[in-house]
Write an enzyme that holds these catalytic residues in place. Structure first.
Site, short mmCIF file in Angstrom:
data_model
loop_
_atom_site.label_atom_id
_atom_site.label_comp_id
_atom_site.label_asym_id
_atom_site.label_seq_id
_atom_site.Cartn_x
_atom_site.Cartn_y
_atom_site.Cartn_z
N ASP A 1 -8.86 6.66 9.12
CA ASP A 1 -9.78 5.59 8.69
C ASP A 1 -9.85 4.51 9.76
OD1 ASP A 1 -11.49 4.33 6.69
OD2 ASP A 1 -9.87 2.84 6.51
N THR B 1 -4.50 5.27 7.63
CA THR B 1 -5.42 4.29 7.06
C THR B 1 -4.89 2.88 7.34
OG1 THR B 1 -4.31 4.41 4.92
CG2 THR B 1 -6.26 5.81 5.20
N SER B 2 -4.03 2.76 8.36
CA SER B 2 -3.40 1.45 8.58
C SER B 2 -4.02 0.72 9.78
CB SER B 2 -1.90 1.64 8.77
OG SER B 2 -1.25 0.43 8.53
N ARG B 3 -3.63 1.06 10.99
CA ARG B 3 -4.25 0.48 12.18
C ARG B 3 -4.31 1.56 13.25
NH1 ARG B 3 -6.03 -2.80 9.43
NH2 ARG B 3 -5.88 -5.07 9.53
N ILE C 1 0.84 -1.21 0.00
CA ILE C 1 0.00 0.00 0.00
C ILE C 1 0.87 1.25 0.00
CG2 ILE C 1 -1.72 1.30 1.32
CD1 ILE C 1 -2.74 -1.49 2.36
N GLU D 1 -11.59 1.23 17.94
CA GLU D 1 -12.66 1.15 16.93
C GLU D 1 -13.51 -0.12 17.04
OE1 GLU D 1 -10.17 1.07 13.32
OE2 GLU D 1 -10.99 -0.93 12.91
N HIS E 1 -13.01 2.61 8.93
CA HIS E 1 -12.27 1.47 8.37
C HIS E 1 -12.86 1.08 7.01
CE1 HIS E 1 -9.24 -1.65 9.90
NE2 HIS E 1 -9.29 -1.75 8.57
N GLN E 2 -12.90 2.05 6.15
CA GLN E 2 -13.59 1.93 4.87
C GLN E 2 -12.61 1.85 3.69
OE1 GLN E 2 -16.17 5.36 4.51
NE2 GLN E 2 -16.06 5.38 2.30
N ALA E 3 -11.32 2.07 3.98
CA ALA E 3 -10.35 2.23 2.88
C ALA E 3 -10.31 1.03 1.95
CB ALA E 3 -8.97 2.52 3.45
N PHE E 4 -10.58 -0.17 2.50
CA PHE E 4 -10.48 -1.38 1.66
C PHE E 4 -11.69 -1.56 0.75
CE2 PHE E 4 -13.77 -4.27 3.23
CZ PHE E 4 -14.21 -3.57 4.35
P1 NAD Z 1 2.79 -4.86 3.60
O1 NAD Z 1 3.15 -6.00 4.49
O2 NAD Z 1 2.89 -5.02 2.13
O3 NAD Z 1 3.68 -3.59 4.01
C1 NAD Z 1 3.95 -3.21 5.32
C2 NAD Z 1 5.30 -2.53 5.34
O4 NAD Z 1 5.54 -2.08 6.69
C3 NAD Z 1 6.45 -3.45 4.96
O5 NAD Z 1 7.28 -2.85 3.98
C4 NAD Z 1 7.20 -3.66 6.27
O6 NAD Z 1 8.60 -3.82 6.08
C5 NAD Z 1 6.90 -2.35 6.98
N1 NAD Z 1 7.14 -2.41 8.40
C6 NAD Z 1 7.04 -3.49 9.23
N2 NAD Z 1 7.41 -3.14 10.47
C7 NAD Z 1 7.73 -1.83 10.42
C8 NAD Z 1 8.19 -0.89 11.38
N3 NAD Z 1 8.40 -1.27 12.66
N4 NAD Z 1 8.43 0.38 10.98
C9 NAD Z 1 8.23 0.75 9.70
N5 NAD Z 1 7.80 -0.09 8.74
C10 NAD Z 1 7.56 -1.36 9.10
O7 NAD Z 1 1.34 -4.44 4.05
P2 NAD Z 1 0.28 -3.57 3.19
O8 NAD Z 1 -0.56 -4.48 2.38
O9 NAD Z 1 1.00 -2.46 2.54
O10 NAD Z 1 -0.64 -3.02 4.38
C11 NAD Z 1 -0.14 -2.06 5.29
C12 NAD Z 1 -1.10 -1.94 6.45
O11 NAD Z 1 -2.34 -1.37 5.97
C13 NAD Z 1 -1.55 -3.30 7.03
O12 NAD Z 1 -0.66 -3.70 8.07
C14 NAD Z 1 -2.91 -3.02 7.57
O13 NAD Z 1 -2.77 -2.71 8.96
C15 NAD Z 1 -3.37 -1.77 6.83
N6 NAD Z 1 -4.57 -1.99 6.02
C16 NAD Z 1 -5.64 -1.18 6.23
C17 NAD Z 1 -6.79 -1.32 5.46
C18 NAD Z 1 -8.00 -0.44 5.63
O14 NAD Z 1 -9.08 -0.76 5.14
N7 NAD Z 1 -7.88 0.70 6.31
C19 NAD Z 1 -6.83 -2.34 4.49
C20 NAD Z 1 -5.71 -3.14 4.30
C21 NAD Z 1 -4.58 -2.96 5.07
#
Ligand code: NAD
Length: 344
Positions: free
Chosen positions: A258, A232-234, A154, A263, A295-298
């Site tokens: 997001d 938009t991550s966690r 992402i 949540e 939590h709608q981004a997906f």
């Molecule tokens: P991914 O595994 O492809 O990428 C995650 C990146 O974070 C990797 O490059 C990893 O090396 C890096 N990372 C790990 N530990 C780290 C740290 N301590 N410091 C900095 N970087 C670190 O995952 P992705 O598919 O890109 O997804 C990223 C995040 O997005 C997921 O973990 C999830 O929490 C979130 N997400 C949110 C939604 C949503 O609807 N809002 C949907 C999907 C994913």
């Protein structure tokens, strides 16, 4: 293969029904989230299918094992809601490592543009025939610096989108993807350098012990005045209390969220007409410079199709071969897919 599907929403069913029917997987849909109170609904099923706000703790894992449930199929990428250490050796955990990085990255940019160009305000104003522009001044993204924490699937799409807007990117990742660093418009830097020089900071790393509250008081102290925070991550990557304080002190210019630390009892449900118990969230939502989506981004058609296709594929592969490349395995660090599919 009979699977108990928890936290079902109407938008989940069509694609799971389609791929399930094509592959001999039958889903029983429960609206309840999986937790200690609801786990017995999984009695008689081969597996459970869960999402981001289901609780898969030790007690839930024990009960699933007692009932003979063999597999937990996550229909998401993140797995911070699963006690992986406890699950290891007891039950198999499968996930969907990628479904549409574009969905999440595009939503992140949508929130950023909405916020800094005041689109959310314009929508409300013009519906009330208020055509005043007072208070609507935004700023150009072109030439601004965005700090991207986590340059996985992402994060990299978001980097590309930002480059399209003529922004400079400062990236930070525990495991940098050197090939995206061009020494100019995209550069890996230390976390401190990212905090000190970014106009906008976007989070795309997983929630782990390392990243819990990665954005909090300490980080805000290093940030530029008026920094825009995108998450938009966690939720727990950002200390929500610290964010609120930083917004009140004007250190943070805007926040687009997001996801939110607490949540799980709120997001995906309709609480309109209720008194919100969470004062921090209520105060954040009340701010003119905070945008919250639940939590709608997906949530795109493409992502829903991909999630269902991969989840069903994981279940079929696991039950037919006792192996699945998308199995999570604590033995390999908890954050890696099982390398050989033989976790037990
Ligand atoms: P991914 O595994 O492809 O990428 C995650 C990146 O974070 C990797 O490059 C990893 O090396 C890096 N990372 C790990 N530990 C780290 C740290 N301590 N410091 C900095 N970087 C670190 O995952 P992705 O598919 O890109 O997804 C990223 C995040 O997005 C997921 O973990 C999830 O929490 C979130 N997400 C949110 C939604 C949503 O609807 N809002 C949907 C999907 C994913």
């Amino acid at each position: 293969m009979k699977i108990a599907f928890f936290d079902t929403k109407p938008y989940d069913k069509p694609s799971f029904e389609k791929f399930g029917a094509e592959n001999g997987v039958t889903f029983k849909y429960f609206e309840a989230k999986l937790n200690e109170d609801t786990v017995d609904l999984a009695h008689g099923f081969d597996g459970v299918c869960v999402f981001v706000n289901d609780t898969v703790n030790a007690a839930v894992i024990d009960r699933l094992c007692e009932m003979g449930v063999k597999v937990i199929a996550l229909r998401c990428a993140g797995f911070n809601n699963v006690d992986m250490k406890y699950a290891f050796g007891k039950i198999h955990v499968l996930r969907v490592p990628a479904y549409s990085p574009y969905a999440v990255a595009e939503h992140t940019m949508a929130m950023l543009l909405t916020s800094i160009r005041r689109i959310h305000k314009a929508y409300i104003r013009t519906r009330d025939f208020n055509f005043s522009l007072v208070g609507m001044t935004g700023f150009d993204l072109h030439g601004k610096t965005v700090g991207v924490i986590g340059t996985g699937r992402i994060g990299r799409v978001f980097v590309d989108i930002c480059r399209g807007f003529g922004m400079k990117v400062l990236a930070y990742d525990k495991f940098p993807a050197k090939e995206i660093d061009n020494g100019d418009t995209v550069r890996y830097v230390s976390l401190d350098e990212l905090f000190e020089n970014s106009d906008i900071i976007s989070l795309h790393c997983p929630l782990t012990e390392d990243t819990y509250h990665i954005i909090g008081d300490e980080a805000f102290a290093k940030c530029k005045q008026g920094v825009v925070i995108l998450n938009t991550s966690r939720g727990a990557l950002v200390d929500a209390e610290a964010l609120l304080a930083a917004i009140k002190s004007r250190k943070v210019g805007a926040a687009c969220l997001d996801v939110y630390e607490e949540e799980s009892d709120l997001f995906f449900e309709d609480f309109s007409g209720h008194i919100l118990e969470d004062d921090t969230l209520a105060r954040l939502i009340s701010m003119p410079n905070v945008i919250v989506s639940s939590h709608q981004a997906f949530l795109t058609e493409e992502a829903l199709e991909n999630i269902a296709e991969t989840t069903v594929g994981n279940i079929v592969q696991f039950f037919e071969t006792n192996q699945c490349p998308n199995e999570l395995c604590y033995r390999y660090g908890g954050a890696e897919d099982c390398k050989n599919g033989k976790c037990f």
